[in-house]
Motif scaffolding. Structure first.
Motif, mmCIF file in Angstrom:
data_model
loop_
_atom_site.group_PDB
_atom_site.id
_atom_site.type_symbol
_atom_site.label_atom_id
_atom_site.label_comp_id
_atom_site.label_asym_id
_atom_site.label_seq_id
_atom_site.Cartn_x
_atom_site.Cartn_y
_atom_site.Cartn_z
ATOM 1 N N TYR A 166 0.847 -1.188 0.000
ATOM 2 C CA TYR A 166 0.000 0.000 0.000
ATOM 3 C C TYR A 166 0.879 1.232 0.000
ATOM 4 C CZ TYR A 166 -3.959 -2.966 1.210
ATOM 5 O OH TYR A 166 -4.932 -3.913 1.208
ATOM 6 N N PHE A 167 0.598 2.162 -0.912
ATOM 7 C CA PHE A 167 1.364 3.401 -0.966
ATOM 8 C C PHE A 167 0.475 4.538 -1.429
ATOM 9 C CE2 PHE A 167 1.593 1.988 -5.310
ATOM 10 C CZ PHE A 167 1.613 3.142 -6.061
ATOM 11 N N VAL A 168 0.895 5.755 -1.120
ATOM 12 C CA VAL A 168 0.219 6.963 -1.593
ATOM 13 C C VAL A 168 1.267 7.926 -2.117
ATOM 14 C CG1 VAL A 168 -1.793 6.851 -0.081
ATOM 15 C CG2 VAL A 168 0.247 7.997 0.705
ATOM 16 N N VAL A 169 0.818 8.838 -2.947
ATOM 17 C CA VAL A 169 1.658 9.948 -3.393
ATOM 18 C C VAL A 169 1.007 11.232 -2.880
ATOM 19 C CG1 VAL A 169 2.572 8.743 -5.415
ATOM 20 C CG2 VAL A 169 0.503 10.068 -5.629
ATOM 21 N N GLU A 170 1.714 12.325 -2.970
ATOM 22 C CA GLU A 170 1.196 13.591 -2.437
ATOM 23 C C GLU A 170 -0.111 13.998 -3.104
ATOM 24 O OE1 GLU A 170 4.252 16.495 -2.756
ATOM 25 O OE2 GLU A 170 5.527 15.498 -1.289
ATOM 26 N N THR A 187 7.262 10.666 -5.787
ATOM 27 C CA THR A 187 7.708 10.175 -4.496
ATOM 28 C C THR A 187 6.569 9.388 -3.894
ATOM 29 O OG1 THR A 187 9.095 12.120 -4.212
ATOM 30 C CG2 THR A 187 8.638 10.815 -2.258
ATOM 31 N N ARG A 188 6.769 8.100 -3.771
ATOM 32 C CA ARG A 188 5.735 7.211 -3.234
ATOM 33 C C ARG A 188 6.034 6.969 -1.752
ATOM 34 N NH1 ARG A 188 7.619 5.958 -8.004
ATOM 35 N NH2 ARG A 188 6.213 5.604 -9.743
ATOM 36 N N TYR A 189 5.007 7.095 -0.925
ATOM 37 C CA TYR A 189 5.142 6.833 0.494
ATOM 38 C C TYR A 189 4.466 5.508 0.788
ATOM 39 C CZ TYR A 189 6.561 11.675 0.660
ATOM 40 O OH TYR A 189 7.218 12.846 0.438
#
Length: 104
Positions: A58-62, A99-101
């Motif tokens: 699971y990841f999100v971007v800005e 940038t993936r968090y």
């Protein structure tokens, strides 16, 4: 590392990240036939953001945080993300201009 960030601000950032992740993956787990046009475009954008490193994670971007929450992505929010990365709650993956968090 905490500086002038209060625990309420930190918890609000965690809540906004959780909201963005749940909204993103709710769209991703639906079939394409049930989605409207806007959601289909979001689904395609999410699929384009995935890489071999993020498969099954699971990841999100800005941009997801901006779209699904009321949180402003500013310097303070970046500092909060750095604190969470330091505490090993997030991992930052860079590549392809994004940038993936990734959640750990």
């Amino acid at each position: 590392m905490k500086g002038r960030v209060s625990y309420d601000q930190l918890n609000a950032a965690v809540q906004s990240i959780n909201t963005a992740v749940s909204a993103k993956y709710k769209i991703l787990h639906q079939s394409l036939k049930t989605l409207n046009n806007h959601s289909r475009k979001l689904h395609q954008r999410f699929k384009d953001q995935e890489t071999k490193d993020t498969k099954g994670q699971y990841f999100v971007v800005e941009e997801d945080i901006r779209e699904f929450t009321q949180m402003k992505v500013d310097k303070r929010f970046q500092g909060i993300l750095n604190m969470m990365r330091h505490c090993q709650r997030l991992r930052e993956l860079r590549g392809g201009g994004l940038t993936r968090y990734m959640l750990l």
